[in-house]
Design a protein around this motif. Structure first.
Motif, PDB file in Angstrom:
ATOM      1  N   SER A 185      -4.442  -3.647  -4.764  1.00 12.06           N
ATOM      2  CA  SER A 185      -4.772  -2.221  -4.692  1.00 12.06           C
ATOM      3  C   SER A 185      -4.666  -1.697  -3.270  1.00 12.06           C
ATOM      4  O   SER A 185      -4.587  -2.464  -2.309  1.00 12.06           O
ATOM      5  CB  SER A 185      -6.194  -1.974  -5.225  1.00 12.06           C
ATOM      6  N   TYR A 199     -11.659   7.666 -12.164  1.00 10.29           N
ATOM      7  CA  TYR A 199     -11.227   8.648 -11.165  1.00 10.29           C
ATOM      8  C   TYR A 199      -9.975   8.182 -10.436  1.00 10.29           C
ATOM      9  O   TYR A 199      -9.027   8.952 -10.253  1.00 10.29           O
ATOM     10  CB  TYR A 199     -12.361   8.905 -10.166  1.00 10.29           C
ATOM     11  N   ARG A 200      -9.950   6.901 -10.038  1.00 12.47           N
ATOM     12  CA  ARG A 200      -8.825   6.376  -9.240  1.00 12.47           C
ATOM     13  C   ARG A 200      -7.506   6.457  -9.993  1.00 12.47           C
ATOM     14  O   ARG A 200      -6.444   6.591  -9.385  1.00 12.47           O
ATOM     15  CB  ARG A 200      -9.127   4.921  -8.836  1.00 12.47           C
ATOM     16  N   LYS A 201      -7.564   6.385 -11.310  1.00 10.09           N
ATOM     17  CA  LYS A 201      -6.355   6.442 -12.139  1.00 10.09           C
ATOM     18  C   LYS A 201      -5.961   7.877 -12.496  1.00 10.09           C
ATOM     19  O   LYS A 201      -5.041   8.092 -13.299  1.00 10.09           O
ATOM     20  CB  LYS A 201      -6.555   5.622 -13.419  1.00 10.09           C
ATOM     21  N   SER A 222     -14.700   2.367   1.695  1.00  8.36           N
ATOM     22  CA  SER A 222     -13.525   1.721   2.281  1.00  8.36           C
ATOM     23  C   SER A 222     -13.856   1.077   3.624  1.00  8.36           C
ATOM     24  O   SER A 222     -13.376  -0.021   3.927  1.00  8.36           O
ATOM     25  CB  SER A 222     -12.401   2.743   2.465  1.00  8.36           C
ATOM     26  N   TYR A 267      -6.533   0.857  -0.387  1.00  7.74           N
ATOM     27  CA  TYR A 267      -7.818   1.455  -0.026  1.00  7.74           C
ATOM     28  C   TYR A 267      -7.650   2.281   1.240  1.00  7.74           C
ATOM     29  O   TYR A 267      -6.739   2.047   2.034  1.00  7.74           O
ATOM     30  CB  TYR A 267      -8.881   0.369   0.183  1.00  7.74           C
ATOM     31  N   SER A 305      -2.094   8.249 -11.482  1.00  6.43           N
ATOM     32  CA  SER A 305      -2.937   7.570 -10.495  1.00  6.43           C
ATOM     33  C   SER A 305      -3.002   8.328  -9.171  1.00  6.43           C
ATOM     34  O   SER A 305      -2.012   8.913  -8.723  1.00  6.43           O
ATOM     35  CB  SER A 305      -2.421   6.158 -10.231  1.00  6.43           C
ATOM     36  N   LEU A 306      -4.171   8.273  -8.543  1.00  6.73           N
ATOM     37  CA  LEU A 306      -4.353   8.861  -7.216  1.00  6.73           C
ATOM     38  C   LEU A 306      -4.036   7.849  -6.119  1.00  6.73           C
ATOM     39  O   LEU A 306      -3.743   8.218  -4.987  1.00  6.73           O
ATOM     40  CB  LEU A 306      -5.793   9.356  -7.059  1.00  6.73           C
ATOM     41  N   THR A 307      -4.136   6.577  -6.443  1.00  2.00           N
ATOM     42  CA  THR A 307      -3.764   5.514  -5.509  1.00  2.00           C
ATOM     43  C   THR A 307      -3.270   4.337  -6.325  1.00  2.00           C
ATOM     44  O   THR A 307      -3.837   4.018  -7.372  1.00  2.00           O
ATOM     45  CB  THR A 307      -4.957   5.092  -4.623  1.00  2.00           C
ATOM     46  N   GLU A 308      -2.199   3.715  -5.893  1.00  2.00           N
ATOM     47  CA  GLU A 308      -1.602   2.633  -6.680  1.00  2.00           C
ATOM     48  C   GLU A 308      -0.754   1.773  -5.759  1.00  2.00           C
ATOM     49  O   GLU A 308       0.121   2.279  -5.061  1.00  2.00           O
ATOM     50  CB  GLU A 308      -0.728   3.224  -7.780  1.00  2.00           C
TER      51      GLU A 308
END
Length: 359
Positions: free
Chosen positions: A129, A211-213, A138, A131, A284-287
């Motif tokens: 992942s 949320y992260r997705k 984080s 961060y 996703s917001l982060t991937e």
């Protein structure tokens, strides 16, 4: 293979079956491949409900479900030295030669790497992942990473973006960090035997609803797409705390007949869900990588995804439509995908995806 080349490997992570996700699948399939090569593989994870103790899986994969209950988001409570006795027992009993920890957010992974390194074992870490650097969570996680990875033998990341992120966060020398992209078995993810009708366009979402997705993005995107295209229907697979928001959205906009909520989908059932759709949507917001995109492409679906992290590295431009993590931009990307859908041949997409992985 000579005996001297065989390893006895301990995989450690809080994320493993019966929980479902990219990390869980990665550990399982990596273990199976290593077993086929003649290595001994043991998995250590925490207990899941009544699943505690030692279990055996396909190929003789031995799994220790240690009697720790999840504390937050499937992670055990950090104890630093509370896990030392059981980690030491497993290392000695199984005559382990290498410890492989997975996922930066896994408490069990960090503690096992720390204890194994203290006992003189070689340790490898795989980060799945991305961060940040500014928020409190984080900052805390990055400090933990710097401590537990101080003497790691090697580190693996799933994309070049992920490598840059991990090197910056952990302070590891770049030459110790290797990029090995995720992959899927294309024989398991084949397109539907017959091409789907174009009268109704089905958009598939399979993701943890967190949320992260980008589950909050879906809440805004789905009603707008349904308003613009009366012949579009959504299938949403996955579960999580944000599922309630999606169900509220469905009620508010009276989309019960156009948005199907499947709940948690077992990995063995993912293909059967994917082949019912034309477009795969990832919000996703982060991937770091997103293995679900590979699975969808292998099933012949055109992908629409947010342009975040390592996603642009996964597929070539003719197989994916990228958008900013913004509702209006995502709607525009879906409109573009619908316009080029008639040109997409699922079988060609499948063959092309297999060639991309081999390259």
């Amino acid at each position: 293979m000579g005996e001297w080349k065989r390893h006895r490997i301990l995989m450690v992570s809080d994320f493993f079956y019966p929980n479902f996700g990219g990390v869980e699948n990665h550990i399982y399939y990596l273990s199976q491949c290593l077993l086929k090569l003649g290595h001994k593989v043991v998995v250590m994870t925490h207990a899941y409900n009544n699943r505690s103790g030692v279990r055996y899986m396909t190929g003789g994969l031995k799994v220790y479900y240690v009697p720790w209950k999840p504390f937050l988001m499937q992670n055990t409570f950090p104890t630093f030295y509370g896990t030392l006795p059981i980690v030491r027992t497993i290392l000695i009993r199984e005559k382990i030669s290498l410890v492989h920890g997975h996922q930066a957010f896994s408490t069990l992974c960090h503690e096992a790497l720390m204890h194994a390194r203290t006992m003189g074992y070689k340790v490898v870490f795989t980060d799945h992942s991305l961060y940040g650097f500014a928020d409190a969570g984080s900052i805390h996680m990055n400090k933990v990473l710097q401590f537990t990875l101080a003497e790691v033998s090697q580190a693996i990341c799933v994309s070049h973006t992920s490598k840059e992120n991990t090197v910056l966060r952990s302070g590891l020398p770049p030459e110790k960090v290797f990029v090995i992209p995720n992959a899927v078995d294309t024989a398991m993810f084949k397109p539907a035997p017959e091409r789907l009708s174009s009268h109704e366009i089905v958009i598939v979402v399979i993701s943890r609803l967190v949320y992260r997705k980008g589950a909050d993005l879906l809440v805004e995107v789905i009603p707008e797409v349904c308003r613009l295209y009366p012949n579009v229907r959504f299938i949403v697979g996955g579960d999580g705390p944000k599922r309630v928001r999606l169900e509220e959205m469905r009620e508010k906009h009276s989309l019960q007949d156009r948005v199907e909520m499947l709940g948690a989908v077992q990995h063995s059932q993912v293909r059967s869900v994917l082949i019912t759709g034309h477009i795969f949507l990832n919000s996703s917001l982060t991937e770091a990588f997103c293995i679900a995109i590979l699975e969808a492409a292998s099933c012949g679906l055109l992908t629409v995804s947010t342009r975040v992290g390592g996603v642009p590295e996964v597929l070539p431009d003719d197989m994916i439509v990228l958008a900013k993590p913004d509702p209006s931009d995502m709607v525009q990307a879906i409109k573009k995908a619908i316009s080029i859908l008639p040109k997409i041949d699922p079988q060609e997409m499948h063959n092309h995806e297999g060639a991309v992985q081999l390259a």
